[in-house]
Motif scaffolding. Structure first.
Motif, PDB file in Angstrom:
ATOM      1  N   UNK A   9      -8.109   8.434  -3.483  1.00  0.00           N
ATOM      2  CA  UNK A   9      -8.823   8.741  -2.403  1.00  0.00           C
ATOM      3  C   UNK A   9      -8.607   7.632  -1.371  1.00  0.00           C
ATOM      4  N   UNK A  10      -8.845   6.725  -1.793  1.00  0.00           N
ATOM      5  CA  UNK A  10      -8.775   5.269  -0.910  1.00  0.00           C
ATOM      6  C   UNK A  10      -7.262   5.207  -0.227  1.00  0.00           C
ATOM      7  N   UNK A  11      -6.324   5.219  -1.073  1.00  0.00           N
ATOM      8  CA  UNK A  11      -4.973   5.377  -0.569  1.00  0.00           C
ATOM      9  C   UNK A  11      -4.669   6.423   0.385  1.00  0.00           C
ATOM     10  N   UNK A  12      -5.204   7.761   0.080  1.00  0.00           N
ATOM     11  CA  UNK A  12      -5.021   8.689   0.966  1.00  0.00           C
ATOM     12  C   UNK A  12      -5.575   8.764   2.337  1.00  0.00           C
ATOM     13  N   UNK A  13      -6.782   7.947   2.069  1.00  0.00           N
ATOM     14  CA  UNK A  13      -7.364   7.768   3.460  1.00  0.00           C
ATOM     15  C   UNK A  13      -6.686   6.777   4.213  1.00  0.00           C
ATOM     16  N   UNK A  14      -6.068   5.555   3.424  1.00  0.00           N
ATOM     17  CA  UNK A  14      -5.411   4.782   4.452  1.00  0.00           C
ATOM     18  C   UNK A  14      -3.818   5.187   4.942  1.00  0.00           C
ATOM     19  N   UNK A  15      -3.309   6.006   4.301  1.00  0.00           N
ATOM     20  CA  UNK A  15      -2.146   6.871   4.924  1.00  0.00           C
ATOM     21  C   UNK A  15      -2.476   7.592   5.714  1.00  0.00           C
ATOM     22  N   UNK A  38      -5.523  -3.958  10.012  1.00  0.00           N
ATOM     23  CA  UNK A  38      -6.687  -3.650   9.081  1.00  0.00           C
ATOM     24  C   UNK A  38      -5.986  -2.808   8.126  1.00  0.00           C
ATOM     25  N   UNK A  39      -5.088  -2.022   8.497  1.00  0.00           N
ATOM     26  CA  UNK A  39      -4.480  -1.012   7.425  1.00  0.00           C
ATOM     27  C   UNK A  39      -3.824  -1.750   6.180  1.00  0.00           C
ATOM     28  N   UNK A  40      -3.217  -3.004   6.551  1.00  0.00           N
ATOM     29  CA  UNK A  40      -2.546  -4.073   5.240  1.00  0.00           C
ATOM     30  C   UNK A  40      -3.749  -4.516   4.648  1.00  0.00           C
ATOM     31  N   UNK A  41      -4.876  -4.758   5.290  1.00  0.00           N
ATOM     32  CA  UNK A  41      -6.172  -5.477   4.541  1.00  0.00           C
ATOM     33  C   UNK A  41      -6.560  -4.384   3.536  1.00  0.00           C
ATOM     34  N   UNK A  42      -6.612  -3.005   3.910  1.00  0.00           N
ATOM     35  CA  UNK A  42      -7.064  -1.996   3.183  1.00  0.00           C
ATOM     36  C   UNK A  42      -6.258  -1.734   1.721  1.00  0.00           C
ATOM     37  N   UNK A  43      -5.170  -2.223   1.679  1.00  0.00           N
ATOM     38  CA  UNK A  43      -4.152  -1.918   0.839  1.00  0.00           C
ATOM     39  C   UNK A  43      -4.438  -3.232  -0.395  1.00  0.00           C
ATOM     40  N   UNK A  44      -5.248  -4.398  -0.025  1.00  0.00           N
ATOM     41  CA  UNK A  44      -5.444  -5.382  -1.080  1.00  0.00           C
ATOM     42  C   UNK A  44      -6.212  -5.168  -2.323  1.00  0.00           C
ATOM     43  N   UNK A  45      -7.067  -3.877  -2.100  1.00  0.00           N
ATOM     44  CA  UNK A  45      -7.813  -3.499  -3.444  1.00  0.00           C
ATOM     45  C   UNK A  45      -6.927  -2.194  -4.054  1.00  0.00           C
ATOM     46  N   UNK A  46      -6.530  -1.387  -3.164  1.00  0.00           N
ATOM     47  CA  UNK A  46      -6.008  -0.181  -3.489  1.00  0.00           C
ATOM     48  C   UNK A  46      -4.719  -0.307  -4.280  1.00  0.00           C
ATOM     49  N   UNK A  60       5.835  -5.963   3.586  1.00  0.00           N
ATOM     50  CA  UNK A  60       4.767  -6.169   2.723  1.00  0.00           C
ATOM     51  C   UNK A  60       6.032  -6.473   1.371  1.00  0.00           C
ATOM     52  N   UNK A  61       5.182  -6.860   0.272  1.00  0.00           N
ATOM     53  CA  UNK A  61       6.107  -7.215  -0.906  1.00  0.00           C
ATOM     54  C   UNK A  61       5.266  -6.897  -2.148  1.00  0.00           C
ATOM     55  N   UNK A  62       5.570  -5.916  -3.030  1.00  0.00           N
ATOM     56  CA  UNK A  62       4.797  -5.630  -3.911  1.00  0.00           C
ATOM     57  C   UNK A  62       5.719  -5.651  -5.362  1.00  0.00           C
ATOM     58  N   UNK A  63       5.365  -6.305  -6.460  1.00  0.00           N
ATOM     59  CA  UNK A  63       5.972  -6.386  -7.697  1.00  0.00           C
ATOM     60  C   UNK A  63       5.688  -5.362  -8.682  1.00  0.00           C
ATOM     61  N   UNK A  64       6.563  -5.117  -9.437  1.00  0.00           N
ATOM     62  CA  UNK A  64       6.312  -4.065 -10.777  1.00  0.00           C
ATOM     63  C   UNK A  64       6.999  -4.508 -11.850  1.00  0.00           C
ATOM     64  N   UNK A  65       6.713  -3.844 -13.083  1.00  0.00           N
ATOM     65  CA  UNK A  65       7.605  -4.347 -14.316  1.00  0.00           C
ATOM     66  C   UNK A  65       8.868  -3.725 -14.228  1.00  0.00           C
ATOM     67  N   UNK A  66       9.025  -2.410 -13.549  1.00  0.00           N
ATOM     68  CA  UNK A  66      10.368  -2.088 -13.617  1.00  0.00           C
ATOM     69  C   UNK A  66      10.160  -0.644 -12.494  1.00  0.00           C
ATOM     70  N   UNK A  67      11.210   0.094 -12.307  1.00  0.00           N
ATOM     71  CA  UNK A  67      11.296   1.030 -11.317  1.00  0.00           C
ATOM     72  C   UNK A  67      10.541   2.254 -11.854  1.00  0.00           C
ATOM     73  N   UNK A  68      10.437   2.370 -13.390  1.00  0.00           N
ATOM     74  CA  UNK A  68       9.414   3.299 -13.740  1.00  0.00           C
ATOM     75  C   UNK A  68       8.021   3.447 -13.414  1.00  0.00           C
ATOM     76  N   UNK A  69       7.577   1.630 -13.471  1.00  0.00           N
ATOM     77  CA  UNK A  69       6.291   1.565 -13.253  1.00  0.00           C
ATOM     78  C   UNK A  69       6.098   1.732 -11.718  1.00  0.00           C
ATOM     79  N   UNK A  70       7.144   1.413 -11.012  1.00  0.00           N
ATOM     80  CA  UNK A  70       6.859   1.723  -9.445  1.00  0.00           C
ATOM     81  C   UNK A  70       6.613   3.374  -9.283  1.00  0.00           C
ATOM     82  N   UNK A  71       7.385   4.034  -9.877  1.00  0.00           N
ATOM     83  CA  UNK A  71       7.268   5.900  -9.905  1.00  0.00           C
ATOM     84  C   UNK A  71       5.854   6.153 -10.276  1.00  0.00           C
ATOM     85  N   UNK A  72       5.419   5.485 -11.361  1.00  0.00           N
ATOM     86  CA  UNK A  72       3.902   5.648 -11.822  1.00  0.00           C
ATOM     87  C   UNK A  72       3.039   5.313 -11.043  1.00  0.00           C
ATOM     88  N   UNK A  73       3.162   4.067 -10.315  1.00  0.00           N
ATOM     89  CA  UNK A  73       2.268   3.804  -9.243  1.00  0.00           C
ATOM     90  C   UNK A  73       2.251   4.636  -7.996  1.00  0.00           C
TER      91      UNK A  73
END
Length: 101
Positions: A74-80, A21-29, A53-66
């Motif tokens: 709010x949805x991310x905080x609720x899932x955490x 369920x937790x993983x499915x919540x991330x599908x949109x977040x 889980x595998x998540x791609x980004x353009x760069x490490x800087x893009x990951x940090x911004x993400x």
């Protein structure tokens, strides 16, 4: 250059459905916050307490911004909070990968 964050979760195997369920919540977040979600995987055979889980980004800087956007989403905080309250994740490790081909 693209980098992929591989998150290895050690999960409580008796709470497999809660992790799903937790993983499915991330599908949109995750995409809303800037990550390219390649997917979540639960164990099928062999070790029963490792999920990925595998998540791609353009760069490490893009990951940090993400990550910054994810903390204020709010949805991310609720899932955490869900994961903390139900304690189905025992630990997690992140490895950053780059494509060879």
């Amino acid at each position: 250059m693209t980098i992929t964050c591989c998150i290895e979760y050690r999960i409580d195997p008796f709470q497999r459905a809660a992790f799903a369920d937790y993983a499915r919540n991330w599908l949109t977040i995750i995409p809303a916050c800037g990550g390219d979600l390649l997917g979540y995987w639960l164990p099928h055979e062999g070790t029963n307490d490792i999920a990925l889980a595998l998540i791609s980004f353009e760069s490490l800087a893009a990951y940090e911004a993400y990550r910054a956007r994810l903390r204020t989403d709010p949805a991310g905080a609720a899932n955490f909070r869900l994961a903390q309250d139900q304690r189905f994740i025992v630990s997690e490790r992140r490895t950053f990968l780059e494509p060879v081909t």
